[in-house]
Scaffold this active site. Sequence first.
Site, PDB file in Angstrom:
ATOM      1  N   ASP A   9      30.317 -13.495  42.074  1.00  0.00           N
ATOM      2  CA  ASP A   9      30.016 -14.803  41.522  1.00  0.00           C
ATOM      3  C   ASP A   9      31.242 -15.683  41.813  1.00  0.00           C
ATOM      4  O   ASP A   9      32.344 -15.151  42.029  1.00  0.00           O
ATOM      5  CB  ASP A   9      29.797 -14.629  40.010  1.00  0.00           C
ATOM      6  CG  ASP A   9      29.696 -15.946  39.306  1.00  0.00           C
ATOM      7  OD1 ASP A   9      28.848 -16.765  39.690  1.00  0.00           O
ATOM      8  OD2 ASP A   9      30.477 -16.169  38.357  1.00  0.00           O
ATOM      9  N   ASP A  11      32.124 -19.323  40.232  1.00  0.00           N
ATOM     10  CA  ASP A  11      32.656 -20.000  39.049  1.00  0.00           C
ATOM     11  C   ASP A  11      32.875 -18.994  37.908  1.00  0.00           C
ATOM     12  O   ASP A  11      31.918 -18.368  37.447  1.00  0.00           O
ATOM     13  CB  ASP A  11      31.635 -21.080  38.645  1.00  0.00           C
ATOM     14  CG  ASP A  11      31.849 -21.635  37.268  1.00  0.00           C
ATOM     15  OD1 ASP A  11      32.935 -22.165  37.026  1.00  0.00           O
ATOM     16  OD2 ASP A  11      30.933 -21.524  36.433  1.00  0.00           O
TER      17      ASP A  11
HETATM   18  P1  B16 Z   1      26.554 -27.054  40.646  1.00  0.00           P
HETATM   19  P2  B16 Z   1      28.282 -19.646  39.497  1.00  0.00           P
HETATM   20  C1  B16 Z   1      27.332 -21.917  38.461  1.00  0.00           C
HETATM   21  O1  B16 Z   1      28.217 -21.259  39.317  1.00  0.00           O
HETATM   22  C2  B16 Z   1      28.045 -22.358  37.193  1.00  0.00           C
HETATM   23  O2  B16 Z   1      28.469 -21.214  36.447  1.00  0.00           O
HETATM   24  C3  B16 Z   1      27.082 -23.155  36.350  1.00  0.00           C
HETATM   25  O3  B16 Z   1      27.717 -23.564  35.152  1.00  0.00           O
HETATM   26  C4  B16 Z   1      26.633 -24.360  37.168  1.00  0.00           C
HETATM   27  O4  B16 Z   1      25.724 -25.149  36.422  1.00  0.00           O
HETATM   28  C5  B16 Z   1      25.968 -23.874  38.459  1.00  0.00           C
HETATM   29  O5  B16 Z   1      26.890 -23.078  39.188  1.00  0.00           O
HETATM   30  C6  B16 Z   1      25.503 -25.018  39.341  1.00  0.00           C
HETATM   31  O6  B16 Z   1      26.632 -25.688  39.820  1.00  0.00           O
HETATM   32  O7  B16 Z   1      26.305 -28.158  39.659  1.00  0.00           O
HETATM   33  O8  B16 Z   1      27.911 -27.143  41.311  1.00  0.00           O
HETATM   34  O9  B16 Z   1      25.434 -26.931  41.649  1.00  0.00           O
HETATM   35  O10 B16 Z   1      28.856 -19.134  38.227  1.00  0.00           O
HETATM   36  O11 B16 Z   1      26.875 -19.153  39.773  1.00  0.00           O
HETATM   37  O12 B16 Z   1      29.204 -19.514  40.673  1.00  0.00           O
HETATM   38 MG    MG Z   2      29.966 -17.613  36.994  1.00  0.00          MG
END
Ligand code: B16
Ligand code: MG
Length: 212
Positions: A9, A11
């Site tokens: 993952d 984030d």
């Molecule tokens: P974006 P991951 C996710 O990343 C985040 O944890 C989540 O909080 C966010 O809403 C989602 O990506 C979408 O992100 O707005 O940049 O498209 O943890 O799956 O890497």
């Molecule tokens: Mg994450």
Amino acid sequence: MRYKAVIFDLDGVICNTDRFHYCSWQQIADKIGVCFDEKINDRLRGVSRRDCLDIILESHPLQLSETEKQCYLNEKNELYIDLLEQMSPADLSEEVKSTMDRLKSQGILLAIGSSSKNARSILKQLGLENYFDAVSDGTNITHSKPDPEVFLKASEYLGVEPALCLVVEDALSGIQAARAANMDCAAYGNGTKYNLADYNLQHFSDLLTIVL
Ligand code: B16
Ligand code: MG
């Protein structure tokens, strides 16, 4: 070796962009006039931007129009992208980089499995744009975590069957997605509190004893 590939993952695992999401959503919630706190924020981890807004709006008494929702989504992303510009390779922890380097040197394939549509620009900011063997992110999926699609796509791009992939996740939705993909999962950071993964990583480098 038990696993041929590790799917990370982004984030909350490779980098701490979760604090930027929090800060941008806080501003949007204030503007809408709804409550936003750590507990609500935890539910936003791993889920798509659109699903995040729907979660934030659960306590809002009025139904917003599609146009209003789209405006808030765009504004949130603009705030977030501005914050991402502060990031540099210095934001990549030494432990994360050296652990991944060691796995790579032992022939383990590495991929990203992120719900984010900004994943490629985050990787670029960190100096990792050409580092992974595959990147599966918010731009190539129709359902975000807890749906398994993002991880199944990563295993397809790598050419490694799901049972031989290990997912590293910080989010409840991500751990559920890994299970639904029939992949083992190592929880990291925030993800360890659920006790739902196959492994709980105290340190990122614990991956070396699990995989090698
Ligand atoms: P974006 P991951 C996710 O990343 C985040 O944890 C989540 O909080 C966010 O809403 C989602 O990506 C979408 O992100 O707005 O940049 O498209 O943890 O799956 O890497
Ligand atoms: Mg994450």
